[in-house]
Structure formats: structure tokens, C-alpha cells
Design a protein around this motif. Structure first.
Motif, mmCIF file in Angstrom:
data_model
loop_
_atom_site.group_PDB
_atom_site.id
_atom_site.type_symbol
_atom_site.label_atom_id
_atom_site.label_comp_id
_atom_site.label_asym_id
_atom_site.label_seq_id
_atom_site.Cartn_x
_atom_site.Cartn_y
_atom_site.Cartn_z
ATOM 1 N N SER A 10 -9.516 135.991 -29.438
ATOM 2 C CA SER A 10 -9.390 135.900 -30.600
ATOM 3 C C SER A 10 -9.283 134.362 -31.141
ATOM 4 O O SER A 10 -9.216 133.638 -30.201
ATOM 5 N N GLU A 11 -9.859 134.227 -32.343
ATOM 6 C CA GLU A 11 -9.685 132.955 -32.987
ATOM 7 C C GLU A 11 -8.503 132.298 -33.261
ATOM 8 O O GLU A 11 -8.226 131.239 -33.196
ATOM 9 N N SER A 12 -7.644 133.426 -33.499
ATOM 10 C CA SER A 12 -6.187 132.754 -34.199
ATOM 11 C C SER A 12 -5.492 132.121 -33.193
ATOM 12 O O SER A 12 -4.475 131.142 -33.630
ATOM 13 N N TYR A 15 -6.991 128.580 -33.694
ATOM 14 C CA TYR A 15 -7.096 128.060 -35.030
ATOM 15 C C TYR A 15 -5.845 128.830 -35.789
ATOM 16 O O TYR A 15 -6.014 129.548 -36.687
ATOM 17 N N ASP A 18 -5.479 128.915 -39.850
ATOM 18 C CA ASP A 18 -6.763 129.349 -40.742
ATOM 19 C C ASP A 18 -6.286 130.549 -41.537
ATOM 20 O O ASP A 18 -5.429 131.762 -40.969
ATOM 21 N N GLU A 20 -8.405 132.878 -42.271
ATOM 22 C CA GLU A 20 -9.142 134.073 -41.611
ATOM 23 C C GLU A 20 -9.356 133.831 -40.199
ATOM 24 O O GLU A 20 -9.013 132.882 -39.624
ATOM 25 N N SER A 21 -9.470 135.193 -39.559
ATOM 26 C CA SER A 21 -9.538 134.929 -38.092
ATOM 27 C C SER A 21 -10.520 136.120 -37.698
ATOM 28 O O SER A 21 -10.479 137.318 -38.425
ATOM 29 N N GLU A 23 -11.624 138.548 -34.048
ATOM 30 C CA GLU A 23 -11.670 139.058 -32.629
ATOM 31 C C GLU A 23 -12.795 139.641 -32.404
ATOM 32 O O GLU A 23 -13.441 140.489 -32.920
ATOM 33 N N TRP A 36 -12.409 141.129 -38.384
ATOM 34 C CA TRP A 36 -12.448 139.889 -38.990
ATOM 35 C C TRP A 36 -11.254 140.428 -40.155
ATOM 36 O O TRP A 36 -11.301 141.470 -40.576
ATOM 37 N N SER A 38 -8.393 138.618 -43.169
ATOM 38 C CA SER A 38 -8.134 137.650 -44.017
ATOM 39 C C SER A 38 -6.425 137.699 -44.566
ATOM 40 O O SER A 38 -6.438 139.108 -44.540
ATOM 41 N N PHE A 126 -13.293 131.653 -28.829
ATOM 42 C CA PHE A 126 -12.438 132.804 -28.966
ATOM 43 C C PHE A 126 -11.574 132.440 -27.633
ATOM 44 O O PHE A 126 -12.062 132.166 -26.706
#
Length: 151
Positions: A10-12, A15, A18, A20-21, A23, A36, A38, A126
């Protein structure tokens, strides 16, 4: 197949602020998806098959894209699919699995791609996400629009 990829990334975690994220999910059977979402309640799931037989090269063969909205009902995230389309794109990216840190300095494992997945609204870094159960596609079983009614 590079077994280090199996699981959810995951990007979350990297970040957290953010809006948006994205996975990435990799299953043992070679299937997976890019999710994705938002804060605006939009989401997209791009399903793929994947392989990483050549060291450092990840191949994603996208075959289906679902778009819609998400909501929270009684503490559970619900997805409503508004469109579903077959796709046929192939993405090859270089990758490495490396140690990293979240914004608070906590150690974690990072999947780093050699370029962002812009066509799927995702970046290039990620963090590994610990899962207590099997991976579940967020749009699996989600309501779909019915066929148009003819009056």
C-alpha cells in the motif's frame, strides 16, 4: 516467481496524508489487482495476472477494470461498481524489495518500482501490509448496475 511479492502492498503507509492511495495485491496463483481510492469516494480496481520470473522484472497483464464509489455502512466499507470493462494491457517494470521507513521512522518493507503506474493512478513505492486472512479483491461481490430497463 518472486515469493517476496505475495501479499498486499500500500501507498497509504508511506503517504498517510494523501487524498488518494493505491494498493497492489499479489496472490500465489498469479492473480492480483491494483486498487485505487480517493477521499472523494471514487475507486477503481484493475485486475491482472502477474509474473516475476526474471529477477528484478515484474510483468502485469491487466485484463479488467472496475470503477465506482465506496461508502462506509455500519463500520464496513462498501463498494458499488458503476462500470466494468475488459482491458488488455501489459506493463513491465523493474522492481526491488528493500528496507524502508514510514514518515514516523518506523522500519518497514518497501516495494520500489522503477517508474510510477500512472495509467492506473498509482505511484512507484508501496509498503508491505500485514494481513490476518486471505487477500480479498475489494470489488469482488460488489453490486453492479443492472441491465437497462426497456419500457
Amino acid at each position: 516467481m518472486d515469493e517476496r511479492l505475495i501479499g498486499l502492498w500500500s501507498e497509504s503507509t508511506l503517504y498517510p496524508n494523501d487524498v488518494e492511495s493505491a494498493e497492489l495485491a499479489f496472490r500465489w496463483n498469479g492473480s492480483g489487482w491494483l486498487y485505487w481510492s480517493s477521499w472523494s469516494t471514487s475507486f477503481s480496481v484493475s485486475r491482472y495476472t502477474w509474473s516475476a520470473f526474471t529477477p528484478g522484472t515484474l510483468v502485469l497483464k491487466f485484463h479488467c477494470e472496475l470503477d465506482g464509489t465506496w461508502s462506509i455502512e455500519d463500520g464496513v466499507v462498501r463498494h458499488d461498481v458503476e462500470s466494468e470493462e475488459e482491458r488488455g494491457s501489459l506493463v513491465k517494470v523493474g522492481y526491488e524489495v528493500v528496507p524502508g521507513e514510514d514518515p514516523l521512522g518506523n522500519t518497514l518493507t518497501v516495494l520500489s518500482l522503477d517508474r510510477p503506474l500512472h495509467d492506473h493512478l498509482a505511484g512507484s513505492r508501496f509498503a508491505w501490509v500485514e494481513q490476518s486472512g486471505p487477500l480479498s479483491d475489494p470489488a469482488a461481490g460488489a453490486p453492479r448496475p443492472g441491465p437497462p430497463s426497456h419500457r
